[in-house]
Design an enzyme around this catalytic site. Structure first.
Site, PDB file in Angstrom:
ATOM      1  N   LYS A  39     -85.862 -35.382  46.951  1.00 41.94           N
ATOM      2  CA  LYS A  39     -85.812 -33.924  47.114  1.00 41.94           C
ATOM      3  C   LYS A  39     -86.141 -33.541  48.556  1.00 41.94           C
ATOM      4  O   LYS A  39     -86.676 -34.371  49.309  1.00 41.94           O
ATOM      5  CB  LYS A  39     -86.811 -33.279  46.148  1.00 41.94           C
ATOM      6  N   TYR A 260    -100.392 -20.592  76.447  1.00 43.87           N
ATOM      7  CA  TYR A 260    -100.679 -19.275  75.862  1.00 43.87           C
ATOM      8  C   TYR A 260    -102.166 -19.083  75.578  1.00 43.87           C
ATOM      9  O   TYR A 260    -102.842 -20.018  75.132  1.00 43.87           O
ATOM     10  CB  TYR A 260     -99.926 -19.104  74.541  1.00 43.87           C
ATOM     11  N   MET A 311     -93.575 -22.711  71.018  1.00 45.26           N
ATOM     12  CA  MET A 311     -92.465 -22.922  70.089  1.00 45.26           C
ATOM     13  C   MET A 311     -91.646 -24.161  70.460  1.00 45.26           C
ATOM     14  O   MET A 311     -91.236 -24.931  69.600  1.00 45.26           O
ATOM     15  CB  MET A 311     -91.559 -21.686  70.074  1.00 45.26           C
TER      16      MET A 311
HETATM   17  C1  LIG Z   1     -92.080 -34.950  44.110  1.00 49.05           C
HETATM   18  C2  LIG Z   1     -92.183 -35.565  42.770  1.00 49.05           C
HETATM   19  C3  LIG Z   1     -92.233 -36.955  42.638  1.00 49.05           C
HETATM   20  C4  LIG Z   1     -92.437 -37.868  43.821  1.00 49.05           C
HETATM   21  O1  LIG Z   1     -93.796 -37.741  44.215  1.00 49.05           O
HETATM   22  P1  LIG Z   1     -94.456 -38.620  45.370  1.00 49.05           P
HETATM   23  O2  LIG Z   1     -95.879 -38.274  45.325  1.00 49.05           O
HETATM   24  O3  LIG Z   1     -93.796 -38.210  46.629  1.00 49.05           O
HETATM   25  O4  LIG Z   1     -94.184 -40.049  45.041  1.00 49.05           O
HETATM   26  C5  LIG Z   1     -92.175 -37.494  41.354  1.00 49.05           C
HETATM   27  N1  LIG Z   1     -92.112 -36.691  40.269  1.00 49.05           N
HETATM   28  C6  LIG Z   1     -92.098 -35.355  40.360  1.00 49.05           C
HETATM   29  C7  LIG Z   1     -92.046 -34.538  39.135  1.00 49.05           C
HETATM   30  C8  LIG Z   1     -92.155 -34.734  41.615  1.00 49.05           C
HETATM   31  O5  LIG Z   1     -92.186 -33.400  41.696  1.00 49.05           O
END
Ligand SMILES: *Cc1c(COP(=O)(O)O)cnc(C)c1O
Length: 376
Positions: A39, A260, A311
């Site tokens: 993801k 800054y 930035m």
């Molecule tokens: C993001 C996620 C994972 C992976 O988690 P990690 O800690 O990055 O290994 C697995 N299962 C679910 C439901 C997640 O949301």
């Protein structure tokens, strides 16, 4: 790895290291299957390259959060692989799972009912994962909802349950009592549901031990080199290096301020390098006055980030190089901000965050260079 095509910052991503991490986790959980969470653009490392690398390494089960992420991944991996959408389809969009050959994770009775309605309309059962909440109060069916499904024979009609899953809240802290509580709750809940392969562990859960592995594990972080267990040595290979170029160097006279807010004032004449990377690249602004960078040929010398991070740039005190008798880096020289001598988890810790956030914040602005030492 030359000057081509990048100005400010770049991310070097070692695909062989990701494949090695996958092999290491697979061996650790065998005979359970090792899937992969990809993801958020594979945690910022690039869905395409990372997805293909994991597929080549033997991964056949992928997890994304959104439908759109699943649709993007589908053409990148073989049709013999499964892609689970962790959030399930938003209301009214279940059909898109069929279009893109994605498996939804059903988290609520509403999602169960929509998937069922789609199966009914298709005239045949449809596969899906069921998520139960074992104690994190995030996604998944409550115990009462699982009981309801268990006692109503028609409640799951038309759904082929291919996976029962849940997620751990404290797996990076092995001694936390919630780990075993969630394990017990998960075992109890899954017994109420149709017999199906089960999955509880993400990266950290894998390291809690075999009891937590069930049939399938879902690591993300550990594949990308993030330490799975707080306060323990990191068994995973580092997979990335974040670099930035020197735009210019200058001698800041004693008494002059840098950046800054005039947050830093030179107490003595100070050689300073301006690097072309800043918070606009996702590099944490919190590292102003706190972080450090490394000039790769002198890996043991930490060069402090001085003043606030802008930035598009940040300033580095080169005095430690001068003290070591090293010639000042020319414009265009490359520094490491994350790398072998500035580990990802340490940099995240300095920035008061976790490596997950640091990785996913690394913006779209970077030049990402994927390389694979196995392929030359
Ligand atoms: C993001 C996620 C994972 C992976 O988690 P990690 O800690 O990055 O290994 C697995 N299962 C679910 C439901 C997640 O949301």
């Amino acid at each position: 790895m030359d000057r081509d095509g990048w100005e400010g910052g770049r991310l070097l991503i070692n695909l062989a290291a990701i494949a090695e991490n996958y092999a290491q986790l697979s061996a650790r959980v065998s005979p359970a299957e090792c899937g992969a969470a990809v993801k958020a653009n594979a945690y910022g490392l690039g869905l395409k390259e990372v997805g293909q690398t994991l597929y080549e390494a033997g991964c056949r089960t992928f997890f994304v959060a959104h439908l759109a992420e699943g649709a993007a991944l589908r053409p990148l991996v073989g049709e013999d692989s499964r892609i689970f959408v962790l959030h399930g389809p938003p209301p009214g969009t279940a059909n898109a799972c069929l279009t893109h050959n994605l498996l939804p994770v059903l988290n609520s009775l509403q999602q169960v009912q929509e998937w069922q309605a789609l199966a009914h309309a298709q005239g045949h059962p449809l596969a899906a994962a069921l998520q139960v909440d074992s104690g994190m109060s995030r996604f998944g069916l409550t115990e009462a909802e699982v009981d309801y499904l268990a006692t109503q024979p028609q409640a799951l009609a038309g759904i082929e349950v291919t996976l029962v899953m849940s997620h751990l809240a404290c797996a990076d802290t092995p001694d936390h009592p919630l780990n075993r509580q969630q394990l017990n709750a998960f075992i109890k809940l899954k017994q109420l549901l149709p017999a199906a392969p089960a999955s509880l562990a993400a990266s950290s859960g894998i390291f809690l031990g075999p009891e937590w592995h069930f049939d399938l594990v879902r690591p993300g972080a550990a594949l990308y080199g993030i330490a799975p267990t707080a306060g323990q040595p990191n068994p995973m290979h580092a997979t990335l290096r974040l670099q930035a170029r020197v735009i210019q160097t200058r001698q800041v006279p004693a008494g002059a301020s840098v950046g800054y807010g005039a947050a830093f004032t030179a107490r003595q004449p100070t050689p300073v390098a301006l690097l072309g990377i800043g918070y606009g690249d996702g590099f944490p602004r919190r590292l102003g006055q706190k972080g450090f960078v490394i000039y790769p040929d002198w890996p043991d010398i930490k060069l402090p980030i001085i003043g606030r991070i802008s930035m598009d740039s940040l300033a580095v005190d080169l005095s430690p190089l001068v003290a070591a008798g090293v010639a000042l880096p020319p414009a265009g020289a490359v520094f490491d901000l994350i790398g072998p001598h500035a580990p990802l988890d340490d940099v995240a810790h300095l920035a008061d965050t976790i490596a997950y956030e640091l990785l996913t914040d690394l913006g779209a602005r970077y030049h990402r260079l994927h390389y694979d030492p196995r392929k030359g």
